[in-house]
Motif scaffolding. Structure first.
Motif, PDB file in Angstrom:
ATOM      1  N   TYR A 170       3.075 -27.136   6.610  1.00  0.00           N
ATOM      2  CA  TYR A 170       4.344 -27.505   6.016  1.00  0.00           C
ATOM      3  C   TYR A 170       4.477 -26.933   4.617  1.00  0.00           C
ATOM      4  N   ASP A 182      20.331 -39.614   9.826  1.00  0.00           N
ATOM      5  CA  ASP A 182      20.067 -38.189   9.631  1.00  0.00           C
ATOM      6  C   ASP A 182      20.207 -37.747   8.184  1.00  0.00           C
ATOM      7  N   CYS A 183      20.830 -38.556   7.355  1.00  0.00           N
ATOM      8  CA  CYS A 183      21.098 -38.152   5.969  1.00  0.00           C
ATOM      9  C   CYS A 183      20.330 -38.954   4.927  1.00  0.00           C
ATOM     10  N   ARG A 205       9.432 -38.543   9.944  1.00  0.00           N
ATOM     11  CA  ARG A 205      10.131 -37.333  10.362  1.00  0.00           C
ATOM     12  C   ARG A 205      11.577 -37.372   9.903  1.00  0.00           C
ATOM     13  N   GLU A 250       8.774 -28.804   5.149  1.00  0.00           N
ATOM     14  CA  GLU A 250       9.427 -28.105   6.255  1.00  0.00           C
ATOM     15  C   GLU A 250       8.385 -27.320   7.033  1.00  0.00           C
ATOM     16  N   PRO A 284      15.401 -34.895  10.164  1.00  0.00           N
ATOM     17  CA  PRO A 284      16.005 -33.855  11.006  1.00  0.00           C
ATOM     18  C   PRO A 284      15.624 -32.451  10.532  1.00  0.00           C
ATOM     19  N   ASN A 285      15.893 -31.451  11.372  1.00  0.00           N
ATOM     20  CA  ASN A 285      15.677 -30.041  11.037  1.00  0.00           C
ATOM     21  C   ASN A 285      14.209 -29.723  10.775  1.00  0.00           C
ATOM     22  N   ARG A 286      13.306 -30.310  11.583  1.00  0.00           N
ATOM     23  CA  ARG A 286      11.881 -29.992  11.517  1.00  0.00           C
ATOM     24  C   ARG A 286      11.288 -30.263  10.133  1.00  0.00           C
ATOM     25  N   GLN A 287      11.704 -31.331   9.507  1.00  0.00           N
ATOM     26  CA  GLN A 287      11.195 -31.685   8.197  1.00  0.00           C
ATOM     27  C   GLN A 287      10.431 -33.001   8.253  1.00  0.00           C
ATOM     28  N   ASP A 330       6.832 -37.029  17.750  1.00  0.00           N
ATOM     29  CA  ASP A 330       7.990 -36.614  18.528  1.00  0.00           C
ATOM     30  C   ASP A 330       7.525 -36.474  19.976  1.00  0.00           C
ATOM     31  N   GLN A 375      18.866 -34.531   2.417  1.00  0.00           N
ATOM     32  CA  GLN A 375      19.160 -33.103   2.265  1.00  0.00           C
ATOM     33  C   GLN A 375      18.987 -32.627   0.823  1.00  0.00           C
ATOM     34  N   ARG A 394       7.530 -24.263   9.222  1.00  0.00           N
ATOM     35  CA  ARG A 394       8.086 -22.951   9.493  1.00  0.00           C
ATOM     36  C   ARG A 394       7.213 -22.201  10.490  1.00  0.00           C
TER      37      ARG A 394
END
Length: 364
Positions: free
Chosen positions: A33, A54-55, A304, A323, A306-309, A265, A72, A325
């Motif tokens: 990460y 999600d936020c 966890r 994150e 959203p967006n693989r973070q 997950d 975010q 990658r």
């Protein structure tokens, strides 16, 4: 046993600087990460994280304050003050599917022997429960039944209105029901495969759950038959393959391999182990990615996003967002089959060999 994957790189220099990305072995499927943000606000150890939606997510710890964050941007949305001692548990309590209004709540327990229900949209205290005789150590929400559980010296079942439905005394194994009828808490089976304190548990799906212990044991369980599917020990210790297990237990710092927290997950379990974050693939039955030095001190909780973070918190008082990658694939280079010789040098080499031909065998 799991394969140990170890990376290099320097440790973080402080909370305000980003930790370097560490290189892993060639068989590594994904990079560790990468740190995106360091969120500041807490003044003591941060022990808990919970995703609200999600936020948004919330963090809490020994300073007794609950912070709500924008996932975010890292912006601090609310500071929730209401407890007088450290936070001992936290859980999100989303609105049920039947509710038209999305009223997101969070529950927090404290060493002050109270549980507070908070409104995440306004940041205000909704209600406080102060009838506990000891500290509540854990909170769990059963959303399908629209109830929540508090655990400590007693296990209690509550509804959304904070009515006590059932209470079980762990000391006497006696069950008493208060409030609504038809609720009971009974022990179904006792699993005792771990050799030390169990620090973490996560449900992967309806068929599988995973537990982690103080000495680094990770056990994957069959939720139907209540049997152990996989048991891996000391997989987080780089010296595991070079010394005996007895030597490890005598020499290593147990906090370096303690599995403090687990989340999951459908494919992987994410483990907070020592100062690091590890990704354990359930199908491959091994670690596929890790960040060995995610924090300056022990990682206590991960969640966890959203967006693989992922978001993590630690004894160092920081909250960090990560994150995952994909590993960058470099173009393959041709591998020479032998000695590479420039064309203009071939004539010279032939001339030398003609003038001084090689000799073989014994010389007279």
């Amino acid at each position: 046993m799991l394969r140990w994957l170890m990376g290099g790189g320097r440790e973080p220099q402080g909370l305000s600087e980003k930790s370097s990305v560490q290189s892993l072995g060639e068989e590594q499927i994904q990079n560790p990460y990468t740190e995106l943000l360091v969120l500041k606000g807490h003044h003591d150890i941060v022990r808990f994280l919970v995703q609200i939606d999600d936020c948004r997510f919330a963090s809490a710890g020994d300073d007794g304050v609950v912070f709500l964050w924008n996932a975010q941007t890292g912006e601090k949305l609310f500071e929730l003050h209401g407890h007088t001692h450290k936070i001992t548990a936290i859980a999100a309590f989303p609105s049920s599917g039947a509710c038209e209004e999305k009223n997101h709540l969070i529950l927090t327990a404290s060493a002050d022997r109270t549980v507070i229900v908070w409104d995440c949209n306004s940041g205000r205290e909704v209600q406080k429960v102060s009838c506990f005789h000891s500290t509540v150590k854990c909170l769990t929400v059963l959303q399908r039944l629209d109830v929540w559980l508090s655990g400590g010296s007693d296990l209690c079942v509550w509804n959304r209105k904070l009515d006590l439905l059932c209470k079980t005394s762990h000391l006497t194994d006696a069950v008493s029901t208060e409030g609504s009828e038809g609720w009971d808490v009974l022990e179904v089976k006792r699993l005792a495969d771990h050799q030390d304190n169990i620090l973490s548990l996560v449900s992967v799906n309806d068929l599988t759950f995973v537990t982690g212990s103080h000495v680094g044991e990770l056990i994957v369980w069959d939720a139907l038959n209540w049997i152990s599917q996989v048991c891996d020990c000391n997989t987080w210790d780089p010296s595991f393959h070079t010394v005996t297990q007895q030597e490890i237990k005598l020499s290593q710092n147990q906090h370096e391999v303690s599995i403090q927290h687990l989340t999951s997950d459908a494919e992987c379990v994410f483990a907070a182990v020592g100062k690091g974050i590890y990704v354990y693939n359930l199908q491959m039955k091994r670690v596929i990615a890790c960040q060995r030095t995610a924090h300056d001190s022990i990682v206590l909780h991960i969640a966890r996003l959203p967006n693989r973070q992922l978001v993590s918190c630690s004894e160092d008082g920081s909250v960090r967002i990560w994150e995952l990658r994909e590993k960058q694939q470099l173009p393959a280079e041709p591998v020479p089959t032998g000695l590479s010789i420039a064309p203009e040098r071939i004539g010279y080499i032939k001339m030398v060999f003609n003038k001084y031909p090689p000799t073989y065998g014994p010389q007279s």
